[in-house]
Design a protein around this motif. Structure first.
Motif, PDB file in Angstrom:
ATOM      1  N   GLY A 222       9.537  -3.368   0.608  1.00 60.14           N
ATOM      2  CA  GLY A 222       9.413  -4.175   0.981  1.00 60.14           C
ATOM      3  C   GLY A 222      10.568  -5.777   1.379  1.00 60.14           C
ATOM      4  N   ARG A 223       9.811  -6.623   2.121  1.00 58.57           N
ATOM      5  CA  ARG A 223      11.132  -7.406   2.200  1.00 58.57           C
ATOM      6  C   ARG A 223      11.179  -8.331   0.205  1.00 58.57           C
ATOM      7  NH1 ARG A 223       7.844 -10.982   5.522  1.00 58.57           N
ATOM      8  NH2 ARG A 223       5.992  -9.971   4.296  1.00 58.57           N
ATOM      9  N   SER A 224      10.384  -8.173  -0.193  1.00 55.09           N
ATOM     10  CA  SER A 224      10.275  -9.006  -1.526  1.00 55.09           C
ATOM     11  C   SER A 224      10.927  -8.452  -2.463  1.00 55.09           C
ATOM     12  CB  SER A 224       9.229  -9.071  -1.951  1.00 55.09           C
ATOM     13  OG  SER A 224       8.517  -7.857  -2.309  1.00 55.09           O
ATOM     14  N   GLY A 225      11.475  -6.842  -2.314  1.00 63.14           N
ATOM     15  CA  GLY A 225      12.548  -6.112  -3.062  1.00 63.14           C
ATOM     16  C   GLY A 225      11.151  -5.047  -3.906  1.00 63.14           C
ATOM     17  N   GLU A 226       9.755  -5.568  -3.814  1.00 65.57           N
ATOM     18  CA  GLU A 226       9.310  -4.386  -4.125  1.00 65.57           C
ATOM     19  C   GLU A 226       9.110  -2.676  -3.768  1.00 65.57           C
ATOM     20  OE1 GLU A 226       4.611  -3.927  -5.693  1.00 65.57           O
ATOM     21  OE2 GLU A 226       5.240  -5.364  -4.529  1.00 65.57           O
ATOM     22  N   PRO A 227       8.901  -1.775  -4.494  1.00 65.47           N
ATOM     23  CA  PRO A 227       8.767  -0.492  -3.139  1.00 65.47           C
ATOM     24  C   PRO A 227       7.361  -0.275  -3.379  1.00 65.47           C
ATOM     25  CG  PRO A 227      10.135  -0.337  -5.478  1.00 65.47           C
ATOM     26  CD  PRO A 227       9.723  -1.344  -5.916  1.00 65.47           C
ATOM     27  N   LEU A 262      13.690   5.602  -7.483  1.00 57.46           N
ATOM     28  CA  LEU A 262      14.348   4.098  -7.871  1.00 57.46           C
ATOM     29  C   LEU A 262      15.266   2.749  -8.479  1.00 57.46           C
ATOM     30  CD1 LEU A 262      10.488   3.754  -8.888  1.00 57.46           C
ATOM     31  CD2 LEU A 262      11.394   3.079  -6.852  1.00 57.46           C
ATOM     32  N   ARG A 263      16.030   4.526  -9.499  1.00 56.64           N
ATOM     33  CA  ARG A 263      17.427   3.786  -9.796  1.00 56.64           C
ATOM     34  C   ARG A 263      18.299   3.523  -8.691  1.00 56.64           C
ATOM     35  NH1 ARG A 263      21.218   7.664 -13.096  1.00 56.64           N
ATOM     36  NH2 ARG A 263      23.341   5.961 -14.131  1.00 56.64           N
ATOM     37  N   LEU A 264      18.451   4.491  -8.213  1.00 56.05           N
ATOM     38  CA  LEU A 264      19.714   4.045  -6.473  1.00 56.05           C
ATOM     39  C   LEU A 264      18.918   2.913  -6.002  1.00 56.05           C
ATOM     40  CD1 LEU A 264      22.215   5.041  -4.791  1.00 56.05           C
ATOM     41  CD2 LEU A 264      20.149   6.541  -4.278  1.00 56.05           C
ATOM     42  N   LEU A 265      17.447   2.858  -5.479  1.00 54.56           N
ATOM     43  CA  LEU A 265      17.219   1.851  -4.474  1.00 54.56           C
ATOM     44  C   LEU A 265      17.163   0.114  -5.050  1.00 54.56           C
ATOM     45  CD1 LEU A 265      13.936   3.089  -3.391  1.00 54.56           C
ATOM     46  CD2 LEU A 265      16.405   3.184  -2.142  1.00 54.56           C
ATOM     47  N   TYR A 270      17.910  -2.226  -1.891  1.00 54.81           N
ATOM     48  CA  TYR A 270      17.747  -2.397  -1.032  1.00 54.81           C
ATOM     49  C   TYR A 270      16.291  -2.327  -0.450  1.00 54.81           C
ATOM     50  CZ  TYR A 270      17.285   1.912   2.579  1.00 54.81           C
ATOM     51  OH  TYR A 270      17.342   2.246   4.279  1.00 54.81           O
ATOM     52  N   ARG A 271      16.539  -2.509   0.992  1.00 54.24           N
ATOM     53  CA  ARG A 271      15.252  -3.093   1.574  1.00 54.24           C
ATOM     54  C   ARG A 271      14.997  -1.567   2.720  1.00 54.24           C
ATOM     55  NH1 ARG A 271      15.555  -5.520  -1.936  1.00 54.24           N
ATOM     56  NH2 ARG A 271      15.334  -8.194  -2.704  1.00 54.24           N
ATOM     57  N   PRO A 325       0.248  -0.586  -2.486  1.00 57.80           N
ATOM     58  CA  PRO A 325       1.585  -0.159  -3.072  1.00 57.80           C
ATOM     59  C   PRO A 325       1.058   1.654  -3.093  1.00 57.80           C
ATOM     60  CG  PRO A 325       1.937  -1.685  -4.018  1.00 57.80           C
ATOM     61  CD  PRO A 325       0.903  -1.543  -3.164  1.00 57.80           C
ATOM     62  N   ARG A 326       1.413   2.517  -2.732  1.00 59.29           N
ATOM     63  CA  ARG A 326       1.625   3.981  -3.365  1.00 59.29           C
ATOM     64  C   ARG A 326       2.748   4.520  -3.248  1.00 59.29           C
ATOM     65  NH1 ARG A 326      -2.904   6.176  -0.702  1.00 59.29           N
ATOM     66  NH2 ARG A 326      -2.685   8.340  -1.964  1.00 59.29           N
ATOM     67  N   LEU A 327       2.895   5.460  -4.827  1.00 61.96           N
ATOM     68  CA  LEU A 327       4.507   6.011  -5.199  1.00 61.96           C
ATOM     69  C   LEU A 327       4.196   7.211  -5.016  1.00 61.96           C
ATOM     70  CD1 LEU A 327       5.456   2.477  -7.319  1.00 61.96           C
ATOM     71  CD2 LEU A 327       5.739   3.200  -4.937  1.00 61.96           C
TER      72      LEU A 327
END
Length: 405
Positions: A222-227, A262-265, A270-271, A325-327
């Protein structure tokens, strides 16, 4: 009330998946493509719009987007489906953001992740496991790689779309993503052929193991940086075998894959929408970074079937609407591009890796077809006759020749 439409740039299997994932959620979708008969332009879930072609005239294409966006009563959410449109949106984001919503990383990050040499630099900088890679500046550097690398290796374009140029296609074939090289002599010969038209290549070791070790994790940050969304799948078959795109994939969950993604993002801040491909290396049981897509991917729409609708999450978040969120998605659901998988099946069978009965059995269970859908039949009905004719024509031609004897 926020109710902006969605704009999907260029239609294909990928674009059709986007259109359906959004349309089934009640989002109005415009499908923009220079070809009125492109796959998915007749989907019930979109309004088709014929556009200029970005490859023929990028400036005219940009002007069209600006005029089209300006004419909308509410600000649309924009979805690129290929590297040229990703680069254009990123470079012209200031002008386009006046009329469109879209979320993506900064321009420098986009360019790094889109190019093979840039992705190799990212992996080195952040300690992300990846195949051994050389980025040769000239033939002498390729000769050095030929001495130092273990074989086989592969040649890749530094920029994926570069090998869609006619001169390259005439050399290596349509849709070829990599060129395998079995020996040092083979590497030098292949480099000499390709470098005459595109010297910007990379040399990379081949991660051993069967194609089912190839996995893909797609996501929305997301825009805030949260997956906000994450969904993974395994490539059961690819076309061509060994180094191609998926023709048959199956959803899966693996905490180690999620953590690697997630480590790479986080490392690249990333956004937006994207996807990353890894291969599980049997030598150390580690996921090795293969490729990064700065956009929605070929079979990412499978996530919607498995409870993670990344396209709709992006639509909501881009407009400032809340997203749950759905991971993790539902595992064991299959995605099949039947036309491509029939071709893949023949090649795997020729290699002795797949029997007819095993292929048929693999299609059992819950599955999502790339084109066929009961609630949206027109894309299938418009493409099936042409495909059946291509299958039948060689046999009919052979029968005609036999009848003349």
């Amino acid at each position: 009330m926020v109710d902006g439409p969605a704009i999907v740039l260029y239609m294909s299997h990928l674009g059709l998946g986007l259109v359906r994932a959004l349309g089934r959620e009640g989002v109005r979708v415009f499908a923009l493509d220079p070809h009125r008969d492109a796959l998915g332009m007749n989907s019930r879930y979109c309004t088709p719009v014929v556009t200029p072609d970005i490859k023929a005239d990028e400036a005219r294409y940009l002007d069209f987007l600006l005029e089209f966006g300006c004419a909308r009563p509410s600000k649309p959410v924009l979805y690129p489906t290929g590297d040229p449109t990703v680069v254009l949106l990123s470079r012209e984001r200031e002008a386009l953001s006046r009329y469109y919503h879209f979320v993506m990383p900064d321009h420098e990050t986009v360019l790094k992740l889109l190019t093979k040499d840039g992705l190799d630099a990212v992996a080195r900088e952040h300690g992300i496991p990846a195949p051994r890679t050389a980025v040769p500046a000239d033939r002498s550097a390729v000769e050095a790689a030929a001495r130092e690398f273990q074989f086989p290796v592969i040649l890749k374009p530094a920029e994926s779309h570069a090998w869609k140029a006619r001169a390259i296609v005439d050399l290596i074939g349509v849709g070829t993503k990599v060129v395998p090289c079995a020996t040092p002599e083979d590497l030098l010969a292949q480099y000499d052929r390709i470098a005459a038209h595109d010297p910007a290549v990379i040399v990379q070791e081949v991660i051993p193991g069967e194609d089912e070790r190839l996995v893909y994790c797609c996501f929305y940050v997301g825009r805030s940086g949260e997956p906000l969304g994450l969904f993974a799948g395994r490539k059961r078959r690819v076309l061509p075998p060994g180094f191609g795109s998926a023709s048959f994939a199956e959803s899966m969950n693996d905490p180690a894959l999620t953590q690697a993604t997630l480590r790479l993002l986080r490392a690249v801040n990333y956004r937006g929408l994207g996807g990353v491909e890894f291969k599980l290396d049997p030598r150390d049981n580690t996921y090795k970074l293969i490729e990064f897509n700065v956009r929605f991917g070929l079979w990412d729409a499978l996530g919607a079937r498995c409870g993670v609708n990344l396209a709709h999450m992006a639509w909501r978040d881009a407009q400032g609407l809340p997203v749950e969120p759905r991971l993790e998605g539902r595992p064991g659901v299959k995605w099949v591009s039947m036309q491509r998988d029939l071709s893949a099946f023949r090649l795997y069978r020729r290699q002795g890796k797949l029997t007819t009965w095993r292929w048929i059995r693999s299609l059992a269970g819950e599955r999502m077809w790339a084109v066929f859908a009961w609630d949206d039949l027109r894309p299938f009905l418009s493409t099936a006759p042409g495909y059946l004719w291509r299958l039948a024509a060689p046999r009919l031609g052979m029968a005609g020749k036999q009848a003349q004897r």
